[in-house]
Scaffold this motif. Structure first.
Motif, mmCIF file in Angstrom:
data_model
loop_
_atom_site.group_PDB
_atom_site.id
_atom_site.type_symbol
_atom_site.label_atom_id
_atom_site.label_comp_id
_atom_site.label_asym_id
_atom_site.label_seq_id
_atom_site.Cartn_x
_atom_site.Cartn_y
_atom_site.Cartn_z
ATOM 1 N N ASP A 158 0.833 -1.207 0.000
ATOM 2 C CA ASP A 158 0.000 0.000 0.000
ATOM 3 C C ASP A 158 0.871 1.261 0.000
ATOM 4 N N HIS A 209 -4.894 3.765 0.966
ATOM 5 C CA HIS A 209 -4.067 2.634 0.512
ATOM 6 C C HIS A 209 -3.495 2.852 -0.887
ATOM 7 N N VAL A 265 -0.950 -3.175 -3.882
ATOM 8 C CA VAL A 265 -2.063 -2.355 -3.383
ATOM 9 C C VAL A 265 -3.206 -3.286 -2.999
#
Ligand SMILES: [Zn+2]
Ligand SMILES: [Zn+2]
Length: 257
Positions: A27, A61, A54
């Motif tokens: 992230d 994020h 991700v």
């Protein structure tokens, strides 16, 4: 294998894991500039990274992921649903190389083995990850409304866990958030509260755990001491053994031996 966090919470999440000379971000919810600055705090530069994973399209994020990837020629790994949702929200930068992730299939990035797993959360196709070096494994779980048997299975036997302790149930209930937001956060597709995190931890195989770190704490609806006490209860350990990830500092390097 070692890991650290650049930031954790609703204003941005970013974790880095390193194994066999490979470093991946998990992230990237900070601005590219802030991401680079905080990497420097850990002794790293953007050029030391291999990829960004991700988990889902929420801004805390994915926010800086594509701009950072574009600036430093990094590949972004994400599910098709996350890519579509991020693109729909204008968060995808043209020309960035992406790799689509199947939420049930592991893959390798250099020395880091990534095992994604699906979670119930109010995003298009969210996943969370277990990251391994072949011998040791780090499980990361944030942004999940409620634990599932699949999640328990994936996180059982990990050597380290970064585990969401988003809110204290009573603080959320009695706090100033509008009702719809309280229901979203506390609902089955929202976030784990301290007791849910402790319960999940209590139900796992904990025999190999070297590190447990509470993460994604709400600054409005939680207190570090409450999260730490809940996890320590589940582990039957001293409270100061439990780590906490913070919004501004994340946490420093932790080694897995
Ligand atoms: Zn989040
Ligand atoms: Zn989320």
């Amino acid at each position: 294998m070692r890991f650290a966090s650049l930031a954790s919470g609703s204003r941005g999440n970013c974790l880095v894991a390193e194994s066999g000379g490979t470093r991946v971000l998990l992230d990237c919810g900070l601005s590219p500039r802030e991401t680079a600055r905080r990497l420097g705090r850990l002794g790293l530069a953007p050029a030391d990274l291999s990829a960004i994973l991700v988990t889902h399209e929420h801004d805390d994020h994915v926010g800086g992921a594509f701009a950072f990837a574009a600036a430093h020629e990094l590949t972004v790994y994400l599910t098709r649903g996350t890519l579509q949702a991020a693109a729909g929200a204008g968060k995808v930068v043209e020309g960035v190389h992406t790799e689509l992730v199947d939420g049930r299939a592991g893959f390798a990035i250099g020395g880091v083995q990534a095992r994604p797993f699906t979670v119930p959360h109010d995003a298009r196709e969210p996943v969370q990850y277990v990251l391994c070096d072949g011998a040791r494994s780090l499980g990361v779980l944030t942004d999940i409304g409620a634990p599932t048997p699949h999640v328990l299975e994936m996180l059982s036997g990990c050597d380290a866990l970064v585990l969401e302790c988003n809110h204290d149930r009573a603080m959320l209930r009695d706090g100033g958030y509008p009702r719809w937001l309280k229901e979203r956060i506390g609902g089955p597709l929202g976030h784990l509260d301290n007791d849910q995190a402790a319960e999940l931890l209590g139900a796992l195989d904990r025999s190999r755990l070297q590190h447990v770190i509470g993460a994604h704490l709400s600054q409005q609806n939680n207190r570090p001491a409450l999260a730490r006490a809940a996890l320590a209860r589940a582990l039957d350990c001293a409270e100061d053994w439990v780590g906490l990830a913070t919004q501004d500092e994340g946490f420093a390097w932790r080694d897995l031996r």
